[in-house]
Scaffold this motif. Structure first.
Motif: not given
Length: 155
Positions: A119-143
């Motif tokens: 459960r802890q591993h899945v929660t950590l993966q979800r958090q990392q994926y959410t952070e990754y998506q947010q960074k991708q969206q920010q980079q896309h907006k900046q471009q």
């Protein structure tokens, strides 16, 4: 029926290295596999809930269903119902003593710990994926931001 039991063992129960074999003497198909990585190989005979068994039949299964080069003193009957449910019964020669309560408690504790880690591993993966998506969206907006500013400055 054998396929249903195979899928139950692999997908629901998490068995390892499950293989299908034929017993020509009894004209049956049986499975073998490891209930976990560290456990020895078990022999599993899929049977229908409607089948009837006698002591002689069980004795014949115990002494006839074998794998070449592998010694087993038990066979697991996988009783499969039409609704897809499967119940497993381990058949041995004679009586086998149950595990002491301390061992059962320890196994339960280990199982709960393993589930908590998963459960802890899945929660950590979800958090990392959410952070990754947010960074991708920010980079896309900046471009896209410089492109829009260039278009607005042109007459």
């Amino acid at each position: 029926m054998t396929f249903k039991v195979y899928m139950d063992m692999c997908e629901d129960k998490g068995w390892w290295n499950v293989k299908c074999h034929a017993c020509k003497q009894l004209s049956v198909v049986f499975l073998s596999g490891h209930a976990s990585r560290n456990k020895p190989r078990d022999l599993v005979l899929p049977v229908s809930v409607g089948d009837s068994f006698s002591q002689e039949t069980l004795h014949k299964y115990l002494h006839t269903i074998k794998l070449e080069g592998y010694q087993s003193d038990s066979v697991i009957l996988a009783l499969s119902a039409d609704d897809g449910s499967t119940v497993y019964f381990k058949v041995t020669e004679g009586l086998v003593l149950p595990e002491p309560p301390e061992m059962t408690d320890w196994k339960k504790y280990r199982r709960e710990e393993r589930l908590n880690l998963q459960r802890q591993h899945v929660t950590l993966q979800r958090q990392q994926y959410t952070e990754y998506q947010q960074k991708q969206q920010q980079q896309h907006k900046q471009q896209q931001a410089p492109e829009h500013s260039l278009h607005t400055d042109v007459p």
